[in-house]
Enzyme design. Structure first.
Site, PDB file in Angstrom:
ATOM      1  N   ARG A 237     -13.859  12.008  16.035  1.00  0.00           N
ATOM      2  CA  ARG A 237     -14.585  10.786  15.707  1.00  0.00           C
ATOM      3  C   ARG A 237     -15.039  10.007  16.932  1.00  0.00           C
ATOM      4  NH1 ARG A 237     -10.776   9.035  10.520  1.00  0.00           N
ATOM      5  NH2 ARG A 237     -11.722  10.532   9.079  1.00  0.00           N
TER       6      ARG A 237
ATOM      7  N   GLY B 255       0.835  -1.187   0.000  1.00  0.00           N
ATOM      8  CA  GLY B 255       0.000   0.000   0.000  1.00  0.00           C
ATOM      9  C   GLY B 255       0.874   1.241   0.000  1.00  0.00           C
TER      10      GLY B 255
ATOM     11  N   THR C 259      -4.714   2.555   1.526  1.00  0.00           N
ATOM     12  CA  THR C 259      -4.461   3.813   0.820  1.00  0.00           C
ATOM     13  C   THR C 259      -5.314   3.926  -0.438  1.00  0.00           C
ATOM     14  OG1 THR C 259      -2.193   3.844   1.643  1.00  0.00           O
ATOM     15  CG2 THR C 259      -2.700   5.262  -0.222  1.00  0.00           C
TER      16      THR C 259
ATOM     17  N   ALA D 184       2.351   2.888   2.472  1.00  0.00           N
ATOM     18  CA  ALA D 184       3.553   2.776   3.309  1.00  0.00           C
ATOM     19  C   ALA D 184       4.579   1.853   2.658  1.00  0.00           C
ATOM     20  CB  ALA D 184       3.177   2.270   4.696  1.00  0.00           C
TER      21      ALA D 184
ATOM     22  N   ASP E  23      -2.623  -9.514  10.028  1.00  0.00           N
ATOM     23  CA  ASP E  23      -1.568 -10.490   9.762  1.00  0.00           C
ATOM     24  C   ASP E  23      -0.189  -9.935  10.100  1.00  0.00           C
ATOM     25  OD1 ASP E  23      -2.028  -8.745   7.632  1.00  0.00           O
ATOM     26  OD2 ASP E  23      -1.328 -10.143   6.114  1.00  0.00           O
TER      27      ASP E  23
ATOM     28  N   GLU F  87      -0.054   1.939   9.031  1.00  0.00           N
ATOM     29  CA  GLU F  87      -1.038   1.698  10.084  1.00  0.00           C
ATOM     30  C   GLU F  87      -0.623   0.590  11.040  1.00  0.00           C
ATOM     31  OE1 GLU F  87      -5.852   0.784  10.563  1.00  0.00           O
ATOM     32  OE2 GLU F  87      -5.009   1.228   8.594  1.00  0.00           O
TER      33      GLU F  87
ATOM     34  N   ALA G 213      -8.841   5.005   0.302  1.00  0.00           N
ATOM     35  CA  ALA G 213      -9.109   6.280   0.968  1.00  0.00           C
ATOM     36  C   ALA G 213      -9.671   7.283  -0.025  1.00  0.00           C
ATOM     37  CB  ALA G 213      -7.826   6.818   1.593  1.00  0.00           C
ATOM     38  N   GLN G 214     -10.764   7.925   0.350  1.00  0.00           N
ATOM     39  CA  GLN G 214     -11.416   8.835  -0.591  1.00  0.00           C
ATOM     40  C   GLN G 214     -11.243  10.300  -0.217  1.00  0.00           C
ATOM     41  OE1 GLN G 214     -15.537   7.666  -0.935  1.00  0.00           O
ATOM     42  NE2 GLN G 214     -15.068   6.122  -2.452  1.00  0.00           N
TER      43      GLN G 214
END
Length: 567
Positions: A291, A18, A49, A20, A218, A379, A52-53
């Site tokens: 949030r 992704g 990634t 990262a 994982d 993440e 993500a919008q």
């Protein structure tokens, strides 16, 4: 299945492709090293990634005057006293350079007519600093840009559809990994001078989530079994306004946030009354509540019987002029119409959805774990976000920490070189090569049961009794799963993949539940109904390691404190 193992060798092995992982691979390759970038799905098209919008936080100062220290202050406030200030500072200080590098690679940041990069003000930020391509395509644009750079870099070899089951450890150091090819089932052993884990989060553990199918923890399990330490596992962020109803096809369930804070979308209960003020989170007309507070308020309204018919809250844009809706949403208005949604005449129903994990692998400022030569990025890393992530920090974290991990891994290999790991043997290799041949175990059904347990007992609101019950049920699921996969290796072994997924998910779920049970307070994304309110005595982080096959919990002091064993 072929009889022989496929042996590969590289300077730097990056697991996960992704944002990262691709950033780490590019950084290591720029140092002239050979990089092997592997992923269980397609390179650059799996993980978070690309999904993500929305927006990416960085103090560019082009929309309004700004400085990275202001961004850091907001990040620390969102983290509720548990951020690793060194990591958070790196994220905020180096974020602008990462954004400008993508800009030089033609990512396409939205701009004003005078050429300044546009920025929106997202919840928790004190000013507009969240850049975007557009409100529905930012992640795909970032992924596409990184993927193009990776494809042009001759030092990077890309291998997709490779499932990594365990890391290789020699003399206490990471020196590669083992796994299998999804396409033909062959065992693969990789020797590497350094390993970067960039496997993403674990929100697939929950029934309603915004994760891709390969974000089940994982990487956390790989790190634990290799001897690394996890931290902050109890802090799972729930996106408060994930789409609930009417049915939405072909669109991301977390699409509503930027439109809410850009246009002033109103959160309403069943009485069609705004309710955030009732929970000490007044929004006024800015709609920038964090949030965790929004999640709390929505679920409390549902518990009080004031929820929407599908079990959430209403999100209404009906007070917004049609011209403003069309200007903000653009062609999204037409896509919504195909789903039977007319924002001029109806609200939508929204509810919290598992979205991000603040915890993960403990790493230092170079992104190295306590296992030498093992680095982590994105993440999967704990620390920078504390008890709650600030909106917009996720892609910034992936870009900044990915680059740091790749640079540090490369420096390690330049200094030490590559040595071939010991021949793959022992329990991990035995599991990889084994298959019970039993059809009695259905790993997919066990995964669904685990998701129910996590959602019902380890979700946004927790109790000691519920967490203890969750741990008992996780233990039962472990017993049901067995110690060997239910089929032998072969081409596209879907049942086998489910079993290895379940193996990792159970370990990650147990770590979350144990940490949540131990933390006797409510802080950020961790809310204990039986321990309401923040307890200053719990201004400590929790670490988890694997000892003799069992998880062990410890307290990690904030600067100036003292550590104490708790389990």
């Amino acid at each position: 299945m072929a009889d022989s193992t496929v042996h590969l060798s590289t300077d730097v092995l990056v697991i996960g492709a992704g944002g990262a992982g691709m950033s780490a691979a590019l950084a290591a390759a720029e140092r002239g090293l050979r990089v092997l970038l592997v992923d269980r799905s397609l390179i650059g098209r799996g993980g978070a990634t690309v999904m993500a919008q929305m927006t990416v936080a960085a103090a560019l100062g082009e929309e309004v005057p700004d400085h990275w220290e202001h961004h850091l202050a907001d990040t620390l406030a969102a983290g509720r006293g548990l951020c690793d200030e060194t990591l958070a500072g790196l994220l905020c200080e180096q974020g602008p350079a990462a954004i400008r590098q993508l800009d030089s690679w033609q990512v396409g940041w939205a701009r004003h007519a005078d050429g300044r990069i546009r920025a929106a003000q997202a919840p928790g930020h004190d000013r507009p600093r969240c850049v975007y391509v557009d409100f529905l395509s930012t992640g795909p644009a970032v992924s596409r840009t990184l993927r193009t750079r990776v494809q042009r870099q001759s030092q990077i070899t890309r291998i997709g559809d490779l499932y990594v089951t365990d890391l290789s450890i020699g003399d206490g150091e990471a020196c590669g990994a083992i796994g299998f090819s999804v396409a033909d089932g062959r065992e693969v052993a990789i020797a590497a001078g350094a390993v970067v884990l960039a496997t993403g989060g674990l929100t697939r553990l929950y029934r309603r989530n915004s994760a891709s199918a390969n974000m089940g923890g994982d990487g956390h399990a790989l790190a634990l079994r290799a001897g690394a330490e996890l931290m902050d596992m109890e802090f799972v962020q729930f996106f408060p306004i994930g789409h609930l109803a009417p049915r939405l096809v072909g669109m991301d369930p977390i699409m509503w946030d930027p439109f809410r804070y850009k246009l002033g979308g109103r959160l309403l209960n069943a009485e069609m009354r705004e309710f955030m003020d009732d929970y000490g989170a007044p929004e006024g007309a800015r709609y920038v509540v964090t949030r965790d507070k929004a999640t709390y308020a929505i679920l409390k309204e549902v518990q009080a019987g004031r929820g929407s018919p599908a079990g959430g809250a209403y999100l209404s844009f009906q007070h917004i002029p049609e011209s403003a809706l069309r200007e903000a949403f653009g062609p999204v208005i037409d896509r919504l119409a195909k789903n039977g949604i007319d924002l001029k005449t109806m609200p939508v129903e929204v509810a919290p959805i598992a979205h991000y994990h603040m915890g993960g692998v403990r790493a230092d400022a170079t992104m190295e774990t306590r296992v030498p030569n093992l680095f982590a990025a994105g993440e999967v890393v704990a620390g920078a976000n504390g008890a709650n992530r600030l909106s917009g920090n996720a892609i910034t974290e992936a870009l900044v920490f990915g680059r740091r991990a790749g640079e540090a891994a490369a420096a390690r290999v330049i200094r030490n070189g590559v040595r071939r790991p010991p021949q793959a043997r022992g329990p991990h290799a035995d599991i990889l090569r084994a298959g019970s041949g039993s059809a009695a175990t259905n790993p997919a059904s066990l995964i669904a049961r685990l998701q129910d347990v996590m959602t019902d007992l380890v979700g946004p609101f927790r109790t000691g009794d519920g967490l203890a019950q969750a741990l008992r049920e996780i233990a039962e699921l472990k017993a049901d799963a067995g110690e060997l996969p239910p089929e032998r290796a072969g081409p596209f072994p879907l049942i086998r993949i489910d079993w290895f997924d379940l193996r990792a998910m159970l370990l990650a779920a147990e770590a979350i539940a144990q940490a949540a049970l131990a933390r006797g307070e409510s802080r950020g994304a961790h809310q204990r109904e039986d321990h309401p309110g923040l307890d200053p005595g719990w201004t400590v982080r929790q670490g988890i390691t694997l000892r003799d096959g069992a998880l062990a919990l410890s307290r990690i002091p904030m600067p100036g404190g003292r550590a104490a064993e708790v389990a």
